[in-house]
Scaffold this motif. Sequence first.
Motif, PDB file in Angstrom:
ATOM      1  N   UNK A 265       0.861  -1.185   0.000  1.00  0.00           N
ATOM      2  CA  UNK A 265       0.000   0.000   0.000  1.00  0.00           C
ATOM      3  C   UNK A 265       0.904   1.245   0.000  1.00  0.00           C
ATOM      4  N   UNK A 266       0.461   2.303  -0.640  1.00  0.00           N
ATOM      5  CA  UNK A 266       1.249   3.538  -0.660  1.00  0.00           C
ATOM      6  C   UNK A 266       1.443   4.107   0.732  1.00  0.00           C
ATOM      7  N   UNK A 267       2.604   4.757   0.957  1.00  0.00           N
ATOM      8  CA  UNK A 267       2.836   5.367   2.271  1.00  0.00           C
ATOM      9  C   UNK A 267       3.004   6.883   2.196  1.00  0.00           C
ATOM     10  N   UNK A 268       3.099   7.436   0.984  1.00  0.00           N
ATOM     11  CA  UNK A 268       3.167   8.888   0.849  1.00  0.00           C
ATOM     12  C   UNK A 268       4.439   9.529   1.368  1.00  0.00           C
ATOM     13  N   UNK A 269       5.418   8.742   1.817  1.00  0.00           N
ATOM     14  CA  UNK A 269       6.673   9.323   2.324  1.00  0.00           C
ATOM     15  C   UNK A 269       7.442   9.971   1.188  1.00  0.00           C
TER      16      UNK A 269
ATOM     17  N   UNK B 128      -1.712   3.937  -5.523  1.00  0.00           N
ATOM     18  CA  UNK B 128      -0.560   4.808  -5.239  1.00  0.00           C
ATOM     19  C   UNK B 128       0.652   3.971  -4.841  1.00  0.00           C
TER      20      UNK B 128
ATOM     21  N   UNK C 265       1.028  15.072  -1.909  1.00  0.00           N
ATOM     22  CA  UNK C 265       2.227  14.272  -1.621  1.00  0.00           C
ATOM     23  C   UNK C 265       3.520  14.989  -2.003  1.00  0.00           C
TER      24      UNK C 265
END
Lengths: 347, 347
Positions: free
Chosen positions: B141-145, B209, B290
């Motif tokens: 899953x995306x983490x947006x970091x 994402x 993001x």
Amino acid sequence: MPSTSAATADASHWPPPFLLYLGNAPDDLAAKTARGLVQFRPEWCVGQFRGPECRTSVDVPDMDFAQARAAGANTMIVGVANAGGRLGPDSVADIVAALEAGMNVASGLHERLGSHPQIVEAARRNNRHLFDARNPPATPVGNGLRRAGRRLLTVGTDCSTGKMYTTLALETEMRARGLKADFRATGQTGIFIAGRGIPIDAVVADFISGGIEWLSPERHDGGWDLIEGQGSLFHPSYAGVSMGLLHGAQPDALVLCHEPNRPHMRGLGHYPVPDLRTTLAANLAAAQLTNPEAIAVGVALNTSKLDPADAARACREAEDLLGLPAQDPVRDGVARIVDRLLESVPC
Amino acid sequence: MPSTSAATADASHWPPPFLLYLGNAPDDLAAKTARGLVQFRPEWCVGQFRGPECRTSVDVPDMDFAQARAAGANTMIVGVANAGGRLGPDSVADIVAALEAGMNVASGLHERLGSHPQIVEAARRNNRHLFDARNPPATPVGNGLRRAGRRLLTVGTDCSTGKMYTTLALETEMRARGLKADFRATGQTGIFIAGRGIPIDAVVADFISGGIEWLSPERHDGGWDLIEGQGSLFHPSYAGVSMGLLHGAQPDALVLCHEPNRPHMRGLGHYPVPDLRTTLAANLAAAQLTNPEAIAVGVALNTSKLDPADAARACREAEDLLGLPAQDPVRDGVARIVDRLLESVPC
């Protein structure tokens, strides 16, 4: 004949009453599906099964599989996975034992019951059904055509802000007023509560809006579809799901769900929660692509971590900010939101 | 050993050169994948196979399977389905014949080669590989970091506005200037051209994402990832994919792709194409979740249906409207867009 069914399946394949399988759930959050069932369908929940390391309870009687069957349980509901999100060997053995005891088994996990040969074989041997709620039906691609019927969608600043609870509370309130209103489930807990639905986070990406068009087709009886929202347009992991859901729902009305004072987006310590005004504007703009008349009719606040005075203040602040009724569905119900809905959108 | 590979697979499983399978493609659009390969990888395309009812050509020599193998083709690329989007019996028989002739087979269709036992058996018997480009890899899953490296994403007013072409043209122009720049494919044609990628419309909705974070991970060599966009935030069928793609890409720079004078959204006669300013504002707002520093650096217009004077006027109008360089990558290249990129985002 045993079968492994998708979420379209006749709910007669996983009839209540239920034994709620908690396994070795490490905390309260892990038992979210079981807790939702106890809250909204208490009459279906005869007991819970907890493993030796279980750290939570949903406050129904503890039972083993034979006791549950003797108490009338027809289906065991599996809502918890181990740390890796997988069905561990203990869970697989427990599920086989539940099938041997004569129950059907339904699961809300991404991992499929049907992917374990031992489980499939035990279902066959005992002539029981398996149901994977996260196994979505095949649906067409969305077409965006306006369709008859009234629709309300819950949206949120974040995941887990009370969208399912709010949607079910709206159904209860509207039905109490003699209106036709039906909860439309988009997540596994909602699917177990409603007996049908689509696990929208598990569909193939091209079919998100199409899945919602399938879930909530045209409707000519003057009633409302109340569609359970998911995620948030501002969650970097899941916003695609929320966007497709908005477009597929063609909502006439939005209710914005929010937990005041949440420190950051769920699971993402580096992302702040967006403010209510920004969130609502973005959701209205996206909703108006497929329904130019979409409006907001209320704010549902989850104030469970606030004392009563702070909860009331949070509601007043949201009302003043957005000019919409703001209520905590658990503390206050949703009557004022339904009032606004009925004033704003002719039924 | 035969194998059925996901898009992560080593491209050595489907080595060029290629025979392009057109089957009974009813029109030019149906041969889009084959045409993209002829355009961007002509050195890999030894011939085309056309069925008796084929209504298009990609202008390479016609060959049967034995001729193609004799001409050195190692893999047959299947990019067209019949009317229902399925592999019909004729296509299945042709694929089996191609395997018997000694070629591997790669497909970009939603329907999997691996779902046809006759095809799987023929691959096994002939010790050839099957590759389903629409079979996505498992990703987190995306983490947006925020991650290191520079990224550019093409976005559009609609589907099929030239995002893949523009992204590849940017790669060519930047490499010609001695910059490190790599096309990152998100659709089946792009995957065949690049030799790797992720079919982002085919991932499970929760992982859009995250799939792009996997495709374009942190990068420390000073180079650019040029990410192929998909769909449009304003397409009611596919906007969820576009939204997740934007968030996962964390783009430093956007290039907006548009076809002037298109009468309506692709496949949806009841939806107008959004205007450039609205489209760009929505994409920048979403991208800034993001990457707060995301900016636009240019407009790529597909003016293939305009005469040269009208094409030049369309570019001038877009420039005046948005204050960005606007070019048709086919007529004009993308040099001015790259100039703006390099002025605006330090490399």
